[in-house]
Design a protein around this motif. Structure first.
Motif, PDB file in Angstrom:
ATOM      1  N   GLY A  88      18.236  35.686  60.595  1.00 37.90           N
ATOM      2  CA  GLY A  88      19.645  35.335  60.433  1.00 37.90           C
ATOM      3  C   GLY A  88      20.328  35.976  59.239  1.00 37.90           C
ATOM      4  N   ARG A  89      19.579  36.744  58.457  1.00 36.64           N
ATOM      5  CA  ARG A  89      20.176  37.352  57.266  1.00 36.64           C
ATOM      6  C   ARG A  89      20.276  38.865  57.397  1.00 36.64           C
ATOM      7  N   LEU A  90      21.271  39.413  56.704  1.00 38.20           N
ATOM      8  CA  LEU A  90      21.401  40.867  56.610  1.00 38.20           C
ATOM      9  C   LEU A  90      20.571  41.318  55.409  1.00 38.20           C
ATOM     10  N   LEU A  91      19.503  42.081  55.673  1.00 40.89           N
ATOM     11  CA  LEU A  91      18.615  42.490  54.585  1.00 40.89           C
ATOM     12  C   LEU A  91      19.099  43.753  53.915  1.00 40.89           C
ATOM     13  N   GLN A  92      19.631  44.678  54.703  1.00 42.77           N
ATOM     14  CA  GLN A  92      20.059  45.957  54.136  1.00 42.77           C
ATOM     15  C   GLN A  92      21.093  46.597  55.041  1.00 42.77           C
ATOM     16  N   LEU A  93      22.078  47.227  54.397  1.00 43.10           N
ATOM     17  CA  LEU A  93      23.114  47.954  55.126  1.00 43.10           C
ATOM     18  C   LEU A  93      23.247  49.298  54.436  1.00 43.10           C
ATOM     19  N   GLY A  94      22.997  50.363  55.152  1.00 48.04           N
ATOM     20  CA  GLY A  94      23.065  51.669  54.505  1.00 48.04           C
ATOM     21  C   GLY A  94      23.045  52.783  55.523  1.00 48.04           C
ATOM     22  N   THR A  95      23.176  54.024  55.044  1.00 47.55           N
ATOM     23  CA  THR A  95      23.100  55.161  55.952  1.00 47.55           C
ATOM     24  C   THR A  95      21.678  55.214  56.521  1.00 47.55           C
ATOM     25  N   PRO A  96      21.499  55.878  57.662  1.00 45.70           N
ATOM     26  CA  PRO A  96      20.149  55.995  58.211  1.00 45.70           C
ATOM     27  C   PRO A  96      19.156  56.543  57.175  1.00 45.70           C
TER      28      PRO A  96
END
Ligand code: ADP
Ligand code: MG
Length: 354
Positions: free
Chosen positions: A211-219
């Motif tokens: 349920g959590r967003l762990l990481q958001l980034g470019t590939p």
């Protein structure tokens, strides 16, 4: 301004406690964000919250900067494609694509000509008069895509739209989704369980768990600088050796003391996980003798373009990947070295926050 902005969104299904927790994510104009994570981690729930099928318990959904809570799903102007194509079986492809325009009160001649144009863009001009039952899976998914795009939505939400297609069709369709998405310059959230698909078509990748967003980034960021061992292991293969730093440039692990490049945030005495992608393991001796190992080949897999070895060394395993053309032979043992600058340090099990 973001096309869609999720601000610290939480939602739990009544009575279950599962859902999403504290997710913040901005979908910028024209970008494609792929959402990946294990089954049940909350990907579809995120989509339902944006689409307005469910309302957050806490936090806010903004559409082009405006709070969306007062908007019904059909007022949100969002195109959605699900895994199951959900086409109307009794309508032709053309009528299916024209349907959202009908809902918006467009006159018949105008909506049919706009739908025909959209069908042409997905390569189905010749199938306009056919019903879904007469179309292949890939063609049906194109109709679903055309129907989601025809009314110029402010965002496109795709929930595993390719998972029902076979592998060869999937690759063609994912490139087509990318092409259409770029052509229309439409902000897109693309949920997939295929991490290779995510890396190959996304501007940014969001990795979720529990349920959590762990990481958001470019590939590239996600693959080369994962925030923790779970992300590292979920996106591609990774050697993960837990240990403790004995100097800014050394870490003691089960397979031995490894030379590393000092990293900010990791000091002497600190516990960390040394991560190395299998394709960064080098066959042969190290020029400077650092991080050199001689291992017994316990597994040797031919993967077409690549060949993967599992090497047993004192204290553990080293997974190494090479182009399959590079190495012949059936060696029982191999010498390898682990380039210090390719070893990434990850924090030890950040205890999952509740
Ligand atoms: P994903 O799409 O990542 O596989 P979902 O967003 O569908 O995951 O589900 C997230 C969690 O919420 C899971 O634990 C799932 O079992 C639970 N869940 C999903 N839908 C419902 C529902 N309608 N009622 C109760 N629990 C649900
Ligand atoms: Mg799902």
């Amino acid at each position: 301004m973001s096309a869609v902005s999720l601000q610290n969104i939480s939602y739990a299904y009544p009575g279950s406690g599962h859902g999403v927790k504290g997710v913040s994510l901005d979908l910028r104009p024209g970008e494609l964000v792929a959402v990946i994570g294990p089954s049940g981690c909350g990907k579809s729930t995120l989509l339902k919250l944006i689409a307005g099928f469910i309302q957050p318990d806490a936090g806010a959904v903004l559409l082009q900067g405006q709070p969306a809570d007062a908007l019904l799903p059909q007022q949100r102007d969002i195109g959605i494609v699900f895994q199951a194509y959900a086409l109307f079986p009794h309508m032709t492809a053309l009528e299916n694509v024209a349907y959202p325009l009908k809902l918006r009160g467009q006159a018949k001649p105008q909506r049919l000509s706009q739908a025909a144009d959209m069908l042409g863009r997905v390569g189905l001009a010749a199938q306009a008069g056919q019903r879904p039952g007469q179309l292949s899976g890939g063609q049906q998914q194109r109709v679903a895509l055309a129907r989601a795009l025809v009314f110029n939505p402010r965002a496109l939400l795709l929930d595993e739209p390719l998972s029902a297609l076979d592998a060869s069709l999937r690759v063609g369709m994912r490139d087509e989704i990318r092409r259409l998405q770029r052509e229309h310059s439409i902000a897109t959230l693309h949920i997939t369980h295929d991490q290779e698909e995510a890396l190959s078509i996304a501007d940014r990748v969001a990795v979720m768990r529990d349920g959590r967003l762990l990481q958001l980034g470019t590939p590239r960021e996600i693959y080369e600088r994962p925030v923790d061992a779970m992300v590292a292991g979920f996106v591609g293969q990774a050697n993960l050796w837990p240990g403790r730093l004995t100097a800014p440039d050394r870490i003691d692990t089960a397979i031995g003391s490894l030379a590393i490049v000092p990293r900010p945030g990791f000091g002497t005495g600190q516990a960390a996980v040394a991560m190395l992608r299998p394709e960064r393991v080098q066959l042969g001796a190290a020029l400077d003798g650092r991080n050199e190992f001689h291992g017994e080949v316990v597994r040797d897999r031919y993967l077409g373009a690549l060949r993967r070895f599992d090497l047993a060394v004192a204290g553990g395993l080293i997974a190494a990947e090479t182009p399959s053309v590079a190495e012949g032979g059936e060696a029982a043992s191999l010498r390898v070295h682990l380039p210090p600058d390719a070893i990434h340090l990850l924090p030890v099990d950040a205890a999952p926050a509740s």
